[in-house]
Design a protein around this motif. Structure first.
Motif, PDB file in Angstrom:
ATOM      1  N   ASN A 119       0.809  -1.224   0.000  1.00  7.51           N
ATOM      2  CA  ASN A 119       0.000   0.000   0.000  1.00  7.51           C
ATOM      3  C   ASN A 119       0.838   1.267   0.000  1.00  7.51           C
ATOM      4  O   ASN A 119       0.304   2.364  -0.152  1.00  7.51           O
ATOM      5  CB  ASN A 119      -0.943   0.016   1.213  1.00  7.51           C
ATOM      6  CG  ASN A 119      -2.044  -1.018   1.092  1.00  7.51           C
ATOM      7  OD1 ASN A 119      -2.445  -1.373  -0.012  1.00  7.51           O
ATOM      8  ND2 ASN A 119      -2.541  -1.506   2.217  1.00  7.51           N
ATOM      9  N   ASP A 120       2.145   1.116   0.166  1.00 11.35           N
ATOM     10  CA  ASP A 120       3.055   2.259   0.138  1.00 11.35           C
ATOM     11  C   ASP A 120       3.520   2.459  -1.302  1.00 11.35           C
ATOM     12  O   ASP A 120       4.259   1.636  -1.849  1.00 11.35           O
ATOM     13  CB  ASP A 120       4.243   1.998   1.060  1.00 11.35           C
ATOM     14  CG  ASP A 120       5.232   3.156   1.087  1.00 11.35           C
ATOM     15  OD1 ASP A 120       4.977   4.169   0.402  1.00 11.35           O
ATOM     16  OD2 ASP A 120       6.262   3.037   1.780  1.00 11.35           O
ATOM     17  N   SER A 121       3.082   3.530  -1.923  1.00 11.89           N
ATOM     18  CA  SER A 121       3.407   3.763  -3.339  1.00 11.89           C
ATOM     19  C   SER A 121       4.905   3.928  -3.572  1.00 11.89           C
ATOM     20  O   SER A 121       5.387   3.767  -4.698  1.00 11.89           O
ATOM     21  CB  SER A 121       2.666   5.004  -3.853  1.00 11.89           C
ATOM     22  OG  SER A 121       3.025   6.149  -3.088  1.00 11.89           O
ATOM     23  N   ASP A 122       5.656   4.268  -2.534  1.00 10.38           N
ATOM     24  CA  ASP A 122       7.093   4.474  -2.686  1.00 10.38           C
ATOM     25  C   ASP A 122       7.906   3.201  -2.427  1.00 10.38           C
ATOM     26  O   ASP A 122       9.130   3.202  -2.582  1.00 10.38           O
ATOM     27  CB  ASP A 122       7.570   5.571  -1.723  1.00 10.38           C
ATOM     28  CG  ASP A 122       6.973   6.928  -2.052  1.00 10.38           C
ATOM     29  OD1 ASP A 122       6.744   7.180  -3.248  1.00 10.38           O
ATOM     30  OD2 ASP A 122       6.718   7.715  -1.117  1.00 10.38           O
ATOM     31  N   ALA A 123       7.223   2.134  -2.017  1.00 17.06           N
ATOM     32  CA  ALA A 123       7.940   0.899  -1.700  1.00 17.06           C
ATOM     33  C   ALA A 123       8.450   0.241  -2.980  1.00 17.06           C
ATOM     34  O   ALA A 123       7.750   0.175  -3.978  1.00 17.06           O
ATOM     35  CB  ALA A 123       7.034  -0.058  -0.942  1.00 17.06           C
ATOM     36  N   SER A 124       9.663  -0.240  -2.938  1.00 17.73           N
ATOM     37  CA  SER A 124      10.266  -0.874  -4.104  1.00 17.73           C
ATOM     38  C   SER A 124      10.169  -2.392  -3.990  1.00 17.73           C
ATOM     39  O   SER A 124       9.834  -2.938  -2.941  1.00 17.73           O
ATOM     40  CB  SER A 124      11.735  -0.474  -4.223  1.00 17.73           C
ATOM     41  OG  SER A 124      12.464  -0.998  -3.114  1.00 17.73           O
ATOM     42  N   ALA A 125      10.473  -3.058  -5.090  1.00 19.36           N
ATOM     43  CA  ALA A 125      10.505  -4.511  -5.071  1.00 19.36           C
ATOM     44  C   ALA A 125      11.548  -5.015  -4.076  1.00 19.36           C
ATOM     45  O   ALA A 125      11.353  -6.027  -3.410  1.00 19.36           O
ATOM     46  CB  ALA A 125      10.814  -5.042  -6.475  1.00 19.36           C
ATOM     47  N   ILE A 132      10.769 -10.910   3.005  1.00 10.87           N
ATOM     48  CA  ILE A 132      10.978 -12.352   2.938  1.00 10.87           C
ATOM     49  C   ILE A 132      12.394 -12.715   3.361  1.00 10.87           C
ATOM     50  O   ILE A 132      12.639 -13.775   3.944  1.00 10.87           O
ATOM     51  CB  ILE A 132      10.705 -12.862   1.514  1.00 10.87           C
ATOM     52  CG1 ILE A 132       9.235 -12.631   1.163  1.00 10.87           C
ATOM     53  CG2 ILE A 132      11.047 -14.340   1.368  1.00 10.87           C
ATOM     54  CD1 ILE A 132       8.260 -13.361   2.045  1.00 10.87           C
ATOM     55  N   GLY A 133      13.359 -11.833   3.084  1.00 19.15           N
ATOM     56  CA  GLY A 133      14.748 -12.106   3.424  1.00 19.15           C
ATOM     57  C   GLY A 133      14.988 -12.294   4.902  1.00 19.15           C
ATOM     58  O   GLY A 133      16.034 -12.811   5.311  1.00 19.15           O
ATOM     59  N   GLN A 134      14.019 -11.903   5.736  1.00 19.53           N
ATOM     60  CA  GLN A 134      14.151 -12.101   7.178  1.00 19.53           C
ATOM     61  C   GLN A 134      14.063 -13.578   7.565  1.00 19.53           C
ATOM     62  O   GLN A 134      14.460 -13.957   8.660  1.00 19.53           O
ATOM     63  CB  GLN A 134      13.049 -11.332   7.915  1.00 19.53           C
ATOM     64  CG  GLN A 134      13.027  -9.844   7.636  1.00 19.53           C
ATOM     65  CD  GLN A 134      11.795  -9.181   8.230  1.00 19.53           C
ATOM     66  OE1 GLN A 134      11.304  -9.584   9.289  1.00 19.53           O
ATOM     67  NE2 GLN A 134      11.289  -8.170   7.559  1.00 19.53           N
ATOM     68  N   ASP A 135      13.521 -14.399   6.681  1.00 16.68           N
ATOM     69  CA  ASP A 135      13.280 -15.804   7.004  1.00 16.68           C
ATOM     70  C   ASP A 135      13.956 -16.678   5.938  1.00 16.68           C
ATOM     71  O   ASP A 135      13.543 -16.669   4.777  1.00 16.68           O
ATOM     72  CB  ASP A 135      11.771 -16.072   7.028  1.00 16.68           C
ATOM     73  CG  ASP A 135      11.440 -17.461   7.550  1.00 16.68           C
ATOM     74  OD1 ASP A 135      12.174 -18.407   7.210  1.00 16.68           O
ATOM     75  OD2 ASP A 135      10.436 -17.600   8.276  1.00 16.68           O
ATOM     76  N   PRO A 136      14.992 -17.440   6.300  1.00 18.97           N
ATOM     77  CA  PRO A 136      15.696 -18.270   5.313  1.00 18.97           C
ATOM     78  C   PRO A 136      14.792 -19.286   4.621  1.00 18.97           C
ATOM     79  O   PRO A 136      14.975 -19.574   3.430  1.00 18.97           O
ATOM     80  CB  PRO A 136      16.783 -18.973   6.145  1.00 18.97           C
ATOM     81  CG  PRO A 136      16.965 -18.099   7.343  1.00 18.97           C
ATOM     82  CD  PRO A 136      15.616 -17.499   7.626  1.00 18.97           C
ATOM     83  N   LEU A 161      17.869 -13.369  -4.177  1.00 23.06           N
ATOM     84  CA  LEU A 161      16.736 -12.447  -4.124  1.00 23.06           C
ATOM     85  C   LEU A 161      16.954 -11.272  -5.068  1.00 23.06           C
ATOM     86  O   LEU A 161      16.015 -10.805  -5.732  1.00 23.06           O
ATOM     87  CB  LEU A 161      16.547 -11.940  -2.691  1.00 23.06           C
ATOM     88  CG  LEU A 161      15.850 -12.872  -1.707  1.00 23.06           C
ATOM     89  CD1 LEU A 161      15.814 -12.231  -0.324  1.00 23.06           C
ATOM     90  CD2 LEU A 161      14.454 -13.198  -2.161  1.00 23.06           C
ATOM     91  N   GLN A 162      18.182 -10.772  -5.118  1.00 22.49           N
ATOM     92  CA  GLN A 162      18.491  -9.638  -5.983  1.00 22.49           C
ATOM     93  C   GLN A 162      18.182  -9.978  -7.441  1.00 22.49           C
ATOM     94  O   GLN A 162      17.581  -9.170  -8.171  1.00 22.49           O
ATOM     95  CB  GLN A 162      19.966  -9.261  -5.839  1.00 22.49           C
ATOM     96  CG  GLN A 162      20.415  -8.120  -6.746  1.00 22.49           C
ATOM     97  CD  GLN A 162      19.752  -6.798  -6.394  1.00 22.49           C
ATOM     98  OE1 GLN A 162      19.488  -6.550  -5.232  1.00 22.49           O
ATOM     99  NE2 GLN A 162      19.486  -5.971  -7.400  1.00 22.49           N
ATOM    100  N   THR A 166      15.340  -8.324  -9.979  1.00 19.67           N
ATOM    101  CA  THR A 166      15.727  -7.749 -11.268  1.00 19.67           C
ATOM    102  C   THR A 166      14.932  -8.354 -12.415  1.00 19.67           C
ATOM    103  O   THR A 166      14.493  -7.658 -13.335  1.00 19.67           O
ATOM    104  CB  THR A 166      17.230  -7.969 -11.511  1.00 19.67           C
ATOM    105  OG1 THR A 166      17.968  -7.354 -10.449  1.00 19.67           O
ATOM    106  CG2 THR A 166      17.662  -7.365 -12.832  1.00 19.67           C
ATOM    107  N   LEU A 167      14.695  -9.667 -12.363  1.00 20.25           N
ATOM    108  CA  LEU A 167      14.043 -10.358 -13.473  1.00 20.25           C
ATOM    109  C   LEU A 167      12.545 -10.117 -13.529  1.00 20.25           C
ATOM    110  O   LEU A 167      11.988  -9.874 -14.601  1.00 20.25           O
ATOM    111  CB  LEU A 167      14.324 -11.859 -13.391  1.00 20.25           C
ATOM    112  CG  LEU A 167      15.735 -12.312 -13.758  1.00 20.25           C
ATOM    113  CD1 LEU A 167      15.883 -13.808 -13.560  1.00 20.25           C
ATOM    114  CD2 LEU A 167      16.054 -11.947 -15.202  1.00 20.25           C
ATOM    115  N   VAL A 168      11.868 -10.193 -12.388  1.00 23.66           N
ATOM    116  CA  VAL A 168      10.398 -10.167 -12.427  1.00 23.66           C
ATOM    117  C   VAL A 168       9.817  -8.797 -12.103  1.00 23.66           C
ATOM    118  O   VAL A 168       8.627  -8.566 -12.330  1.00 23.66           O
ATOM    119  CB  VAL A 168       9.795 -11.231 -11.482  1.00 23.66           C
ATOM    120  CG1 VAL A 168      10.308 -12.602 -11.836  1.00 23.66           C
ATOM    121  CG2 VAL A 168      10.091 -10.909 -10.022  1.00 23.66           C
TER     122      VAL A 168
END
Length: 366
Positions: A119-125, A132-136, A161-162, A166-168
């Motif tokens: 819901n944050d318009s400024d949030a990036s991918a 998700i990176g917080q949980d292996p 993740l990077q 980049t791909l999707v």
């Protein structure tokens, strides 16, 4: 002069046909504009009739036939006098007011963070991927889904993740993260129908993508809400099956028949999905669309959900060699008021390069 005119017309027709073929194979670019209204069926794309199965039921019937194959490989088994009692027991349980509190899966822990970030318009991918990176474990699941046929864009595996971001892109990573949060609670071991869990998960993943694309292009609704419609309807199906298996075990009954499982899935998948949406505090639009799905005239997200479930079923059946792409597209064209360019683009997104083999229509190539 007459023969020169005929030659000129022939050249123009050849050029027009060539441009049309090139446009079909030009790539998965979203259509800029397309006319609204139902796409008329073409003579070369007629959906074949199946005796005893109404046209509207062809895709769900095919999906159930694929998902509900018994351990022995037979199309059906079970049945008998106990089926009526088993059906009544499952329906009674699903109708109980306290069933939801005791049996619905817990809301994924990171779901509120995801909703807030979306819901944050400024949030990036990257910001969403950081959740998700917080949980292996979730990171591993994200990379697994990113490498699945639904999302993988090239031969080289997605190993970070990077690279996935980049791909999707932002929309793609948003869809994958939603799927990652749902997958652990959707897993179901179904000894009676060993393929059920795999097929229903594949259908849910495809439906979430098709619903988001349809909402963005056709109904102009919230794509994030639409993708959750596709995922929660899959969860609803898993929970209905789980309740059926529990009831059969409680009664000491034989494995339920495909006919009984199909009947319960048809009747209860979306009502159970709407309970999940409410319990997880998903956007109100999700809950409302699930409740209205039974109304064939309901617009907006409900229309996107109906299309997505059908398109995902068609794609699953093509992937498993049950039908060809021409047949699948013919059914979708005849049953859903989706502009032809949007339908082709969404299908390409679901099916990737395989859509280019449409003319051959060989299920073995799908």
């Amino acid at each position: 002069m007459a023969w020169m005119l005929m030659v000129g017309v022939g050249v123009l027709l050849a050029v027009a046909f060539g441009l049309g073929s090139a446009r079909w194979r030009a790539g998965a670019r979203a259509p800029v504009a397309s006319p609204r209204g139902r796409v008329p069926a073409r003579p070369d794309r007629e959906a074949p009739a199946t005796p005893g199965v109404p046209a509207d039921d062809l895709l769900p019937a095919g999906l159930h036939a694929l998902a509900l194959v018994s351990r022995s490989g037979d199309a059906d088994h079970g049945g008998g006098a106990n089926e009526a009692a088993l059906h009544a027991a499952v329906v009674t349980t699903l109708e109980q007011r306290d069933w939801s509190a005791r049996h619905l899966p817990r809301r994924p822990q990171l779901l509120p963070q995801l909703i807030q970030t979306v819901n944050d318009s400024d949030a990036s991918a990257r910001a969403m991927a950081a959740i998700i990176g917080q949980d292996p474990v979730l990171t591993g699941n994200l990379l697994r889904i990113a490498n699945s046929p639904v999302y993988r864009l090239q031969a080289k595996p997605v190993d970070t993740l990077q690279r996935a971001v980049t791909l999707v892109g932002t929309e793609g990573i948003r869809q994958i993260i939603s799927a990652v949060l749902v997958q652990p609670v959707m897993q179901i071991h179904c000894a009676a129908f060993p393929q059920f869990g795999t097929v229903i998960w594949e259908h849910a993943l495809l439906a979430s993508r098709a619903a988001a694309d349809h909402a963005r292009l056709v109904t102009h609704e919230d794509a994030f809400a639409a993708q959750w419609l596709g995922l929660t309807q899959g969860l609803g199906a898993a929970l209905v099956m789980r309740q059926l298996l529990d009831a059969a075990a409680h009664q000491g009954a034989a494995a339920p028949s495909r006919a009984l499982a199909t009947q319960l899935l048809d009747a209860w998948t979306l009502p159970v999905a709407s309970r999940i949406a409410a319990a997880w505090e998903l956007p109100p639009l999700v809950h409302q669309a699930l409740l209205r799905d039974g109304d064939a005239a309901a617009p907006g997200l409900s229309a996107s959900l109906r299309f997505a479930r059908a398109a995902a079923a068609a794609s699953v059946l093509c992937r498993h060699g049950r039908i060809g792409q021409a047949q699948a597209l013919a059914i979708l064209e005849q049953q859903h008021a989706t502009p032809v360019h949007a339908l082709q683009w969404i299908w390409r997104r679901l099916h990737g390069r395989a859509v280019e083999t449409l003319d051959a229509d060989d299920p073995g190539d799908d």
